[in-house]
Design a protein around this motif. Structure first.
Motif, PDB file in Angstrom:
ATOM      1  N   GLY A 117     -19.917  75.276 -27.463  1.00 45.29           N
ATOM      2  CA  GLY A 117     -18.809  74.346 -28.184  1.00 45.29           C
ATOM      3  C   GLY A 117     -18.436  73.172 -27.233  1.00 45.29           C
ATOM      4  N   LEU A 118     -18.036  73.424 -26.034  1.00 45.24           N
ATOM      5  CA  LEU A 118     -17.816  72.091 -25.354  1.00 45.24           C
ATOM      6  C   LEU A 118     -19.130  71.216 -25.189  1.00 45.24           C
ATOM      7  N   ARG A 155     -23.997  66.628 -18.547  1.00 40.64           N
ATOM      8  CA  ARG A 155     -23.251  65.618 -18.849  1.00 40.64           C
ATOM      9  C   ARG A 155     -21.565  65.905 -18.252  1.00 40.64           C
ATOM     10  N   SER A 156     -21.383  67.101 -17.701  1.00 37.15           N
ATOM     11  CA  SER A 156     -19.944  67.290 -17.251  1.00 37.15           C
ATOM     12  C   SER A 156     -20.227  66.623 -15.588  1.00 37.15           C
ATOM     13  N   LEU A 160     -17.584  63.688 -14.984  1.00 41.61           N
ATOM     14  CA  LEU A 160     -16.475  64.029 -14.035  1.00 41.61           C
ATOM     15  C   LEU A 160     -16.650  63.673 -12.614  1.00 41.61           C
ATOM     16  N   GLY A 161     -17.897  63.654 -12.365  1.00 37.21           N
ATOM     17  CA  GLY A 161     -18.357  63.858 -10.739  1.00 37.21           C
ATOM     18  C   GLY A 161     -18.668  65.036 -10.373  1.00 37.21           C
ATOM     19  N   LEU A 162     -19.606  65.096  -9.381  1.00 34.80           N
ATOM     20  CA  LEU A 162     -20.053  66.577  -8.945  1.00 34.80           C
ATOM     21  C   LEU A 162     -18.938  67.362  -8.634  1.00 34.80           C
ATOM     22  N   LEU A 169     -14.635  73.332 -13.571  1.00 29.71           N
ATOM     23  CA  LEU A 169     -15.373  73.785 -14.857  1.00 29.71           C
ATOM     24  C   LEU A 169     -16.456  74.663 -14.516  1.00 29.71           C
ATOM     25  N   LEU A 170     -17.492  74.640 -13.699  1.00 29.18           N
ATOM     26  CA  LEU A 170     -18.691  75.231 -13.727  1.00 29.18           C
ATOM     27  C   LEU A 170     -18.776  76.713 -13.200  1.00 29.18           C
TER      28      LEU A 170
END
Ligand code: NAI
Length: 723
Positions: A117-118, A155-156, A160-162, A169-170
């Motif tokens: 979804g995101l 994309r994230s 947002l940067g690494l 998030l990840l």
């Protein structure tokens, strides 16, 4: 052809609103119908690009989009690698075509956008999110042994940067709220209600002639810099080491794959980056760990919602007024759980004053929830208003469920239950939170033993999701079904076990911690014992766990079993006795295997009692911990303490910390890879080796010998055995 899952509506200004609305389900997921519908939608957008001014992407469901299709992911085996890769590449290429259409695309995120979804939302150029505490954004993939393979990593990290993408998030799968998403720059705007949400998304589309993703713009610099930039180049080498430290050496592949995919994706152009991400994703999907984790944490939960351990033919039940006896640590937690879902609670202790203390504990709990933004002040007030502290049993009048949580003492429990029975409704459910006392014996103290059931919560009640329901000799199906429904009512996960010493969870937990103690006695250094467990994937080491539950608890269970005629020659018992004799009973006393004050450190006296040697190879140490639990669980199945493989798996993960990567204690048996082919036969061979070397407690029980079946079929074999 199935119906489209995406509705197309265009208005006079040329704005196309695409509404995700899968007609076959209450939530949108990345199923075949979605992929087909998205393909057709993008084709049409490209064909009609002259008349399309822009796109608003939203959903007609309560959630925006629920994410990946776990039903198909779990079936991905190494043989299906190419198929899975083709599917994920297709999903990504569709989203890539959407973001490069040349017209502005805005997501109006009306509900939770997790995982896939995101990923869809991130393919839009602009994101507005409904500012509601129910809306959460995030990538929970890592908790299922996966990574976001639909462009989420690529994309994230570019957006947002690494460092921010990895940490926020990840790597941990956090679910973040709209305010935080705005702060991080994951979304651009928030809206108070659905109308404003759509209006803001549409207004943004109309205000922009064209749009492209920031990373497609010339000269785009990733926030925080590229991996080769001086700032990152100096810190990057520490990332894997930090990860290993955080995971305590446990062999979870997903966080490492996420880290690699994120770093590598920043070193190449966007399209190559998607390919890199896809390769890491497929590796994880076809691997055993994600299958185990999805199966245990997702499908078995769905099964529990469907309730296969619940007796058939009994109407659904919901508690209306609950009497909690004992306002100590557990009683207060139980009162909090019921009051939170809107059930009135009478909290009874020896005096109103004692009961008030329990209520004060609940006030602390809801206070914390309010200060963390997880509960409104209004709701917190309502929760507290529902709890009535009392010292008078007559106040239990009208209760349809009683949960007893007084001191662990049979005579006392008999007394409080029979007293409650007099005052509560004549058919009230009588549940006990005992962690060690047989339910059949407790039921002898009341006039309606058929209504007595064990309802074993775990500490701390507000955090632990599992409840072990214990069926005594006289417990009726109706009482068990009611107890099951009541546990679901408070949002917890029930497993069902038959009455026996230590039930399932305490008994198997006992084998883990005693094995840790035995390893110590055989010369493994204390920190090596702990490390063996952590590296096997346990959340904490057995000596720490022993200190936390207090050393007297497992001893008490062993003593009672001995009184009931069991022989006890476990070498760990002597270790516990030696520490208890030295006054070192555990954390609550400030000292056990560790000194807990001023900070946790191994008690120096341990080496004098148990000199270190290198008698036990490290791999044996790790496997002894896992095998001790697995063999004992198989015995529980053999003795019919457990009737369901799923209950064993989910109970072992949620209740006693069995490493989720194995998918639960019996899944571990089923998938064990020894020298031979994975499966029960390999497990049996290795268990025999451990038994020859370390003691008969590892000898595999007959039920496993009879069913030395190929990998993956233990579930079916045991199901056949118990029917
Ligand atoms: P606790 O000592 O914190 O609380 C017991 C409470 O019972 C005290 O507030 C006491 O005043 C009250 N009490 C004593 N006699 C009473 C009576 N006649 N009427 C009403 N209340 C009375 O104990 P805790 O830890 O909450 O444990 C309670 C039960 O839960 C025990 O059976 C224990 O084995 C079980 N349990 C405990 C777990 C833990 O981790 N502490 C986990 C799972 C079960």
């Amino acid at each position: 052809m199935s119906e489209s899952t995406i509705r197309w509506e265009s208005d006079a200004d040329g704005v196309v609103t695409l509404t995700l609305d899968d007609p076959s389900s209450s939530a949108n997921t990345m199923n075949d119908a979605y992929v087909a519908s998205m393909g057709e939608t993008i084709d049409r957008l490209e064909a009609e690009s002259e008349s399309v001014r822009g796109v608003v992407l939203t959903s007609a469901k309560n959630t925006f989009f629920a994410g990946g299709n776990l039903g198909s992911l779990i079936q991905a085996t190494p043989e299906k690698t190419d198929e899975v890769l083709a599917q994920v590449t297709l999903v990504k290429s569709q989203l890539r075509r959407l973001e490069t259409l040349g017209v502005p695309v805005a997501s109006a995120i009306n509900g939770a956008a997790l995982g896939g979804g995101l990923e869809i939302a991130l393919a839009a150029h602009h994101r507005v999110v409904l500012d509601d505490p129910k809306v959460k954004l995030g990538f929970p993939e890592v908790t299922l042994g996966l990574l976001p393979g639909g462009g989420g990593v690529v994309r994230s990290v570019r957006l947002l940067g690494l460092t921010t993408a990895l940490l926020e998030l990840l790597l941990q799968g956090q679910q973040i709220r709209p305010g935080k998403a705005l702060e991080l720059g994951l979304v651009h705007d928030t809206a108070a209600d659905r109308d404003e949400l759509l209006a803001k998304a549409r207004a943004w589309v109309l205000a922009n002639e064209t749009a492209q993703q920031p990373w497609d713009a010339k000269g785009y610099k990733v926030p925080g810099g590229a991996p080769s930039s001086p700032s990152l180049a100096s810190t990057l080498p520490a990332f894997p080491a930090n990860l290993t430290k955080q995971l305590k050496g446990a062999p979870y592949p997903a966080p490492y794959a996420i880290l690699s995919a994120a770093v590598e994706s920043l070193q190449v152009d966007v399209d190559t980056a998607f390919t890199v991400e896809g390769r890491y994703f497929v590796d994880l999907v076809v691997g055993q760990v994600s299958t185990n984790m999805i199966q245990a944490l997702w499908f078995d939960l769905n099964r529990i919602n469907g309730g296969s351990s619940r007796p058939d033919g009994v109407d659904a039940y919901a508690a209306r007024k609950v009497g909690v006896l004992g306002a100590g640590m557990m009683g207060a937690g139980i009162a909090h759980a019921f009051a939170t879902v809107g059930v009135d609670v009478v909290l009874k202790d020896v005096s109103t004053e004692a009961a008030e203390k329990g209520k004060a504990h609940v006030a602390d709990l809801v206070g914390k929830q309010v200060s963390r933004g997880r509960m409104s002040q209004e709701k917190a007030d309502a929760v507290l208003a529902r709890i009535r502290p009392t010292g008078d049993a007559a106040d239990l009048a009208g209760c349809d469920v009683i949960v007893e949580a007084v001191f662990e003492d049979t005579a006392l429990k008999h007394r409080v239950l029979s007293e409650a029975e007099v005052h509560a409704l004549p058919d009230a459910l009588l549940a006990s939170n005992t962690s060690t006392l047989p339910i059949t014996g407790l039921a002898e103290g009341v006039s309606r033993p058929a209504d007595v059931v064990g309802m074993h919560f775990f500490s701390p009640v507000d955090k632990m999701p599992l409840v072990e329901l214990i069926v005594g000799r006289d417990t009726s199906d109706a009482a068990l079904a009611r107890a099951y429904d009541v546990v679901r009512q408070i949002g917890k996960t029930p497993i069902v076990v038959q009455d026996s010493r230590g039930f399932f969870t305490s008994r198997v937990f006992g084998t883990l911690v005693l094995e840790g103690a035995a390893l110590l006695a055989e010369g493994l250094a204390p920190m090596s014992v702990e490390r063996a467990a952590l590296q096997a994937g346990f959340p904490a080491g057995p000596l720490t766990l022993l200190d936390e539950v207090t050393l007297t608890l497992p001893l008490k269970i062993r003593d009672e079993a001995a009184r009931a005629g069991a022989t006890d020659d476990h070498p760990g018992v002597a270790v516990l006795r030696a520490l208890v004799e030295a006054g070192r009973t555990g954390k609550s006393a400030g000292k056990g295997f560790f000194d807990w004050e001023p900070e946790k450190r191994v008690w120096p006296g341990l080496t004098g009692l148990f000199p270190s040697s290198d008698a036990v190879p490290f791999r044996d140490a790790q496997e002894r911990l896992l095998f001790a639990m697995a063999v004992e669980t198989a015995r529980c199945v053999e003795e019919r303490v457990l009737n369901s493989v799923e209950d064993a798996n989910i109970g072992s993960i949620m209740g006693i910390g069995f490493p989720p990567l194995y998918g639960g204690v019996l899944q571990y048996v089923d998938q064990y890879r020894g020298a031979a082919e994975p499966g029960v036969a390999s497990f049996v061979a290795r268990a025999d080796e451990l038994a020859d070397a370390y003691g008969e407690r590892f000898r595999p029980p007959a039920i496993l010998l009879e069913r030395a079946v190929p990998a993956g079929s233990l579930r079916a074999a045991l199901a056949g055995a118990s029917s």
